[in-house]
Motif scaffolding. Structure first.
Motif, PDB file in Angstrom:
ATOM      1  N   ILE A   9     -77.342 -51.377   8.712  1.00 46.34           N
ATOM      2  CA  ILE A   9     -77.833 -52.592   8.045  1.00 46.34           C
ATOM      3  C   ILE A   9     -77.106 -52.801   6.709  1.00 46.34           C
ATOM      4  CG2 ILE A   9     -79.839 -53.654   6.941  1.00 46.34           C
ATOM      5  CD1 ILE A   9     -81.574 -52.243   9.059  1.00 46.34           C
ATOM      6  N   MET A  10     -76.984 -51.719   5.926  1.00 50.49           N
ATOM      7  CA  MET A  10     -76.340 -51.833   4.618  1.00 50.49           C
ATOM      8  C   MET A  10     -74.855 -52.143   4.750  1.00 50.49           C
ATOM      9  SD  MET A  10     -78.584 -51.728   2.306  1.00 50.49           S
ATOM     10  CE  MET A  10     -77.464 -51.675   0.915  1.00 50.49           C
ATOM     11  N   THR A  11     -74.200 -51.603   5.778  1.00 46.43           N
ATOM     12  CA  THR A  11     -72.788 -51.917   5.995  1.00 46.43           C
ATOM     13  C   THR A  11     -72.610 -53.413   6.199  1.00 46.43           C
ATOM     14  OG1 THR A  11     -72.380 -49.749   7.015  1.00 46.43           O
ATOM     15  CG2 THR A  11     -70.775 -51.482   7.457  1.00 46.43           C
ATOM     16  N   THR A  12     -73.485 -53.999   6.997  1.00 47.51           N
ATOM     17  CA  THR A  12     -73.426 -55.447   7.249  1.00 47.51           C
ATOM     18  C   THR A  12     -73.750 -56.234   5.984  1.00 47.51           C
ATOM     19  OG1 THR A  12     -74.140 -55.052   9.533  1.00 47.51           O
ATOM     20  CG2 THR A  12     -74.296 -57.309   8.699  1.00 47.51           C
ATOM     21  N   ALA A  13     -74.808 -55.818   5.281  1.00 47.14           N
ATOM     22  CA  ALA A  13     -75.228 -56.541   4.070  1.00 47.14           C
ATOM     23  C   ALA A  13     -74.156 -56.492   2.986  1.00 47.14           C
ATOM     24  CB  ALA A  13     -76.533 -55.948   3.545  1.00 47.14           C
ATOM     25  N   LEU A  14     -73.529 -55.343   2.815  1.00 46.89           N
ATOM     26  CA  LEU A  14     -72.517 -55.199   1.770  1.00 46.89           C
ATOM     27  C   LEU A  14     -71.255 -55.996   2.077  1.00 46.89           C
ATOM     28  CD1 LEU A  14     -72.876 -51.399   0.902  1.00 46.89           C
ATOM     29  CD2 LEU A  14     -73.707 -53.366  -0.391  1.00 46.89           C
ATOM     30  N   ARG A  15     -70.961 -56.197   3.361  1.00 46.59           N
ATOM     31  CA  ARG A  15     -69.800 -57.000   3.721  1.00 46.59           C
ATOM     32  C   ARG A  15     -69.994 -58.458   3.291  1.00 46.59           C
ATOM     33  NH1 ARG A  15     -65.992 -54.711   7.244  1.00 46.59           N
ATOM     34  NH2 ARG A  15     -65.203 -56.808   7.651  1.00 46.59           N
ATOM     35  N   ASP A  47     -74.403 -47.326  -6.025  1.00 46.21           N
ATOM     36  CA  ASP A  47     -73.326 -46.329  -5.942  1.00 46.21           C
ATOM     37  C   ASP A  47     -73.511 -45.439  -4.718  1.00 46.21           C
ATOM     38  OD1 ASP A  47     -72.364 -47.327  -8.332  1.00 46.21           O
ATOM     39  OD2 ASP A  47     -73.365 -45.822  -9.558  1.00 46.21           O
ATOM     40  N   ALA A  48     -74.734 -44.961  -4.529  1.00 51.11           N
ATOM     41  CA  ALA A  48     -75.032 -44.096  -3.384  1.00 51.11           C
ATOM     42  C   ALA A  48     -74.880 -44.859  -2.073  1.00 51.11           C
ATOM     43  CB  ALA A  48     -76.449 -43.539  -3.512  1.00 51.11           C
ATOM     44  N   ALA A  49     -75.317 -46.127  -2.055  1.00 55.31           N
ATOM     45  CA  ALA A  49     -75.231 -46.923  -0.833  1.00 55.31           C
ATOM     46  C   ALA A  49     -73.782 -47.113  -0.398  1.00 55.31           C
ATOM     47  CB  ALA A  49     -75.904 -48.281  -1.043  1.00 55.31           C
ATOM     48  N   LEU A  50     -72.910 -47.408  -1.347  1.00 52.25           N
ATOM     49  CA  LEU A  50     -71.500 -47.616  -1.017  1.00 52.25           C
ATOM     50  C   LEU A  50     -70.847 -46.338  -0.503  1.00 52.25           C
ATOM     51  CD1 LEU A  50     -70.497 -49.973  -3.938  1.00 52.25           C
ATOM     52  CD2 LEU A  50     -70.164 -50.475  -1.521  1.00 52.25           C
ATOM     53  N   LEU A  51     -71.142 -45.224  -1.149  1.00 52.50           N
ATOM     54  CA  LEU A  51     -70.575 -43.950  -0.689  1.00 52.50           C
ATOM     55  C   LEU A  51     -71.100 -43.611   0.706  1.00 52.50           C
ATOM     56  CD1 LEU A  51     -70.710 -41.784  -3.955  1.00 52.50           C
ATOM     57  CD2 LEU A  51     -68.729 -42.908  -2.926  1.00 52.50           C
ATOM     58  N   GLY A  52     -72.384 -43.863   0.929  1.00 55.28           N
ATOM     59  CA  GLY A  52     -72.966 -43.591   2.242  1.00 55.28           C
ATOM     60  C   GLY A  52     -72.360 -44.449   3.338  1.00 55.28           C
ATOM     61  N   VAL A  53     -72.000 -45.691   3.003  1.00 54.64           N
ATOM     62  CA  VAL A  53     -71.387 -46.596   3.976  1.00 54.64           C
ATOM     63  C   VAL A  53     -69.947 -46.200   4.267  1.00 54.64           C
ATOM     64  CG1 VAL A  53     -70.506 -48.961   4.230  1.00 54.64           C
ATOM     65  CG2 VAL A  53     -72.877 -48.580   3.561  1.00 54.64           C
ATOM     66  N   VAL A  59     -74.328 -38.042   4.276  1.00 49.27           N
ATOM     67  CA  VAL A  59     -74.272 -37.475   2.928  1.00 49.27           C
ATOM     68  C   VAL A  59     -75.677 -37.410   2.347  1.00 49.27           C
ATOM     69  CG1 VAL A  59     -71.899 -38.177   2.446  1.00 49.27           C
ATOM     70  CG2 VAL A  59     -73.754 -39.763   2.002  1.00 49.27           C
ATOM     71  N   HIS A  60     -75.876 -36.476   1.430  1.00 51.05           N
ATOM     72  CA  HIS A  60     -77.171 -36.307   0.757  1.00 51.05           C
ATOM     73  C   HIS A  60     -76.975 -36.600  -0.727  1.00 51.05           C
ATOM     74  CE1 HIS A  60     -77.473 -34.001   4.486  1.00 51.05           C
ATOM     75  NE2 HIS A  60     -78.781 -34.125   4.401  1.00 51.05           N
ATOM     76  N   PHE A  61     -77.970 -37.234  -1.326  1.00 57.00           N
ATOM     77  CA  PHE A  61     -77.858 -37.691  -2.706  1.00 57.00           C
ATOM     78  C   PHE A  61     -78.974 -37.114  -3.566  1.00 57.00           C
ATOM     79  CE2 PHE A  61     -76.641 -41.014   0.266  1.00 57.00           C
ATOM     80  CZ  PHE A  61     -75.352 -41.333  -0.138  1.00 57.00           C
ATOM     81  N   PHE A  62     -78.617 -36.723  -4.777  1.00 57.11           N
ATOM     82  CA  PHE A  62     -79.633 -36.423  -5.780  1.00 57.11           C
ATOM     83  C   PHE A  62     -80.036 -37.741  -6.432  1.00 57.11           C
ATOM     84  CE2 PHE A  62     -78.592 -31.982  -5.439  1.00 57.11           C
ATOM     85  CZ  PHE A  62     -79.782 -31.355  -5.786  1.00 57.11           C
ATOM     86  N   LEU A 338     -79.700 -54.307 -15.532  1.00 57.01           N
ATOM     87  CA  LEU A 338     -78.603 -54.883 -14.763  1.00 57.01           C
ATOM     88  C   LEU A 338     -78.024 -53.901 -13.751  1.00 57.01           C
ATOM     89  CD1 LEU A 338     -76.685 -56.890 -17.521  1.00 57.01           C
ATOM     90  CD2 LEU A 338     -78.367 -57.711 -15.873  1.00 57.01           C
ATOM     91  N   ASP A 339     -78.086 -52.588 -14.058  1.00 58.46           N
ATOM     92  CA  ASP A 339     -77.508 -51.613 -13.134  1.00 58.46           C
ATOM     93  C   ASP A 339     -78.367 -51.427 -11.882  1.00 58.46           C
ATOM     94  OD1 ASP A 339     -79.299 -50.622 -15.030  1.00 58.46           O
ATOM     95  OD2 ASP A 339     -78.675 -48.565 -14.729  1.00 58.46           O
ATOM     96  N   PHE A 340     -79.575 -51.979 -11.872  1.00 61.12           N
ATOM     97  CA  PHE A 340     -80.427 -51.924 -10.684  1.00 61.12           C
ATOM     98  C   PHE A 340     -80.375 -53.223  -9.879  1.00 61.12           C
ATOM     99  CE2 PHE A 340     -82.117 -48.276 -12.765  1.00 61.12           C
ATOM    100  CZ  PHE A 340     -82.773 -47.533 -11.807  1.00 61.12           C
ATOM    101  N   TYR A 341     -79.837 -54.288 -10.469  1.00 62.98           N
ATOM    102  CA  TYR A 341     -79.979 -55.626  -9.903  1.00 62.98           C
ATOM    103  C   TYR A 341     -79.373 -55.747  -8.498  1.00 62.98           C
ATOM    104  CZ  TYR A 341     -80.184 -60.711  -9.677  1.00 62.98           C
ATOM    105  OH  TYR A 341     -80.460 -61.997  -9.288  1.00 62.98           O
ATOM    106  N   SER A 342     -78.113 -55.355  -8.337  1.00 61.62           N
ATOM    107  CA  SER A 342     -77.424 -55.583  -7.063  1.00 61.62           C
ATOM    108  C   SER A 342     -78.085 -54.822  -5.925  1.00 61.62           C
ATOM    109  CB  SER A 342     -75.942 -55.197  -7.178  1.00 61.62           C
ATOM    110  OG  SER A 342     -75.802 -53.843  -7.571  1.00 61.62           O
ATOM    111  N   TRP A 343     -78.502 -53.563  -6.188  1.00 60.55           N
ATOM    112  CA  TRP A 343     -79.139 -52.769  -5.137  1.00 60.55           C
ATOM    113  C   TRP A 343     -80.455 -53.411  -4.682  1.00 60.55           C
ATOM    114  CZ3 TRP A 343     -79.400 -49.438  -1.342  1.00 60.55           C
ATOM    115  CH2 TRP A 343     -80.626 -48.872  -1.008  1.00 60.55           C
ATOM    116  N   ILE A 344     -81.294 -53.807  -5.643  1.00 58.62           N
ATOM    117  CA  ILE A 344     -82.585 -54.396  -5.296  1.00 58.62           C
ATOM    118  C   ILE A 344     -82.381 -55.714  -4.545  1.00 58.62           C
ATOM    119  CG2 ILE A 344     -84.743 -55.320  -6.200  1.00 58.62           C
ATOM    120  CD1 ILE A 344     -84.487 -52.311  -6.495  1.00 58.62           C
ATOM    121  N   PHE A 345     -81.446 -56.529  -5.019  1.00 59.10           N
ATOM    122  CA  PHE A 345     -81.216 -57.812  -4.361  1.00 59.10           C
ATOM    123  C   PHE A 345     -80.714 -57.634  -2.929  1.00 59.10           C
ATOM    124  CE2 PHE A 345     -78.179 -61.178  -3.185  1.00 59.10           C
ATOM    125  CZ  PHE A 345     -79.068 -62.230  -3.066  1.00 59.10           C
ATOM    126  N   VAL A 346     -79.713 -56.785  -2.734  1.00 64.69           N
ATOM    127  CA  VAL A 346     -79.155 -56.581  -1.397  1.00 64.69           C
ATOM    128  C   VAL A 346     -80.206 -55.993  -0.459  1.00 64.69           C
ATOM    129  CG1 VAL A 346     -77.462 -55.275  -0.054  1.00 64.69           C
ATOM    130  CG2 VAL A 346     -76.774 -56.385  -2.174  1.00 64.69           C
TER     131      VAL A 346
END
Length: 427
Positions: A9-15, A47-53, A59-62, A338-346
């Motif tokens: 889902i995130m791969t599609t949304a980020l495209r 950041d984590a979403a992009l790396l995961g995609v 991958v596992h994230f702290f 602002l650093d949370f905005y894009s993740w929450i919106f997507v």
């Protein structure tokens, strides 16, 4: 299973959200075996979403422990391979819970998995890298000692760079650097643990900095961003693909950051004045810098598409606007960093869009499932067309404004182009 579904889902949304993603160095991540990825942290969970995609392997994230609120949400985050971590600001008592998290990370490495760390500890949108915390390196060496250094664990420094911290249709540059191998520090670590942790932390900082945009002087942030905005509009794509396999753009932008950092005081004053005058004029005449770029063109085919495609745009817009507008409304009213905005919106947009598609499917299932599938496909294709149409329409508006200004006062256009040329020469 949830990880795989969310990744799709995130791969599609980020495209749809990002215009281009520039990536190099993925080959440094082996197909199997333990690995640690360390990266700068400029956009919270994005950041984590992009790396995961981008990374094929799971991958596992702290992740900050305070986002693990409630049992249900905690279960979801755990299913998405996220591990809670507390910092010193949260209080000494919460740090005891980190022991379990570190144990879990060690187990992941022991099983040949990948763990991602953001050792700055907090996300930020500024073009800088904060001092790295030593926790990730302490964890890595502790597990390496227990493993008798049998697995030469690579620590892969990664730079994540956004052309804009939260805007839609921005670009992202993600570059994986040359791995730091723990066994190269083995003898030093066995002799002096503290000195080795300091050593690898400094090496990692320098390695991340090679792959990230970095501005030494905070007072020059706005100046740098304006100059980068101009240069980006003159950048020609390596290919027309969504994912670009080149470092060229990163190197060009790092060169600009370095040049501006090293400007003499009178050179900086001159550049700032030109920037201020140029962007004030653009704002006054409601013109974008993109329209003054030599690469900006508006072909007859685009004009024809605007004329012929308007009914399809209206249909696509009406079928797709509701979930996007709801997601934007929630993000605008609920997100203050602002650093949370894009993740929450997507995330919100992807969730509401899937719900919307399901609602459309169920609404048209009465006449038959072929009709329901057809309306879903029309909605998706209409949304893609509407996005391209809006971009084309905005370009057309710029062309009309430039033509109007050219007829009314051509000296203004000449003055704008001259100021733009001088800025480019100075950077």
């Amino acid at each position: 299973m949830l990880y795989g579904i969310v990744k799709l889902i995130m791969t599609t949304a980020l495209r749809f959200f990002y215009r281009r993603v520039y990536v190099t160095g993925l080959e440094t991540i082996a197909k199997e075996g333990p690995a640690i990825i360390i990266a700068n942290h400029t956009s919270s969970l994005m950041d984590a979403a992009l790396l995961g995609v981008l990374i094929e392997r799971p991958v596992h994230f702290f992740t900050r422990a305070d986002v693990f609120s409630g049992k249900l949400f905690s279960k979801i985050l755990n299913a998405l391979n996220m591990i809670p971590i507390s910092n010193h600001e949260a209080g000494r008592n919460t740090l005891s819970s980190n022991k379990d998290s570190y144990s879990k990370a060690e187990q992941i490495l022991a099983n040949g998995g990948i763990v991602v760390f953001f050792p700055e500890g907090i996300s930020h949108i500024e073009r800088r890298i904060m001092p790295l915390r030593k926790g990730v390196f302490r964890l890595a060496f502790q597990w390496a000692v227990r493993d008798n250094f049998q697995n030469n664990i690579p620590v892969i420094p990664t730079g994540i760079n956004y052309s804009h911290p939260f805007a839609c249709q921005a670009d992202v540059m993600i570059h994986f650097g040359t791995p730091l191998l723990l066994n190269d520090y083995k003898e030093e670590y066995l002799l002096n643990e503290a000195a080795t942790l300091l050593h690898i932390t400094k090496d990692s900082y320098a390695a991340i900095q090679k792959n990230a945009l970095f501005v030494k002087d905070a007072a020059k942030y706005d100046l740098v961003e304006n100059c980068l905005r101009i240069k980006r509009n003159d950048y020609s794509f390596f290919t027309r693909q969504w994912m670009q396999g080149t470092r060229k753009r990163l190197e060009e932008e790092k060169f600009i950051c370095s040049n501006i950092d090293e400007l003499l005081s009178f050179e900086q004053s001159d550049l700032q004045k030109n920037n201020k005058d140029y962007f004030e004029m653009l704002q006054l005449y409601n013109i974008r810098d993109k329209a003054l770029s030599p690469l900006f063109k508006f072909s007859c085919c685009k004009k024809l598409m605007l004329f012929v495609g308007s009914p399809f745009f209206i249909l696509g817009y009406l079928l797709n606007c509701l979930p996007i507008k709801v997601a934007k409304k929630i993000t605008d009213t609920r997100v203050y960093r602002l650093d949370f905005y894009s993740w929450i919106f997507v995330s919100c947009a992807a969730f509401f869009y899937l719900v919307w598609l399901l609602a459309l499917f169920l609404s048209f299932i009465g006449p038959g499932w072929p009709y329901a599938i057809c309306i879903v496909l029309i909605t998706i294709s209409g949304g893609i067309f509407a996005q391209h149409y809006l971009q084309c329409y905005n370009d057309y508006i710029q062309v009309k404004r430039l033509d109007k200004l050219q007829h009314k006062n051509p000296a203004i256009i000449k003055q704008l182009k001259e100021k733009r040329r001088r800025i480019i020469e100075m950077i």
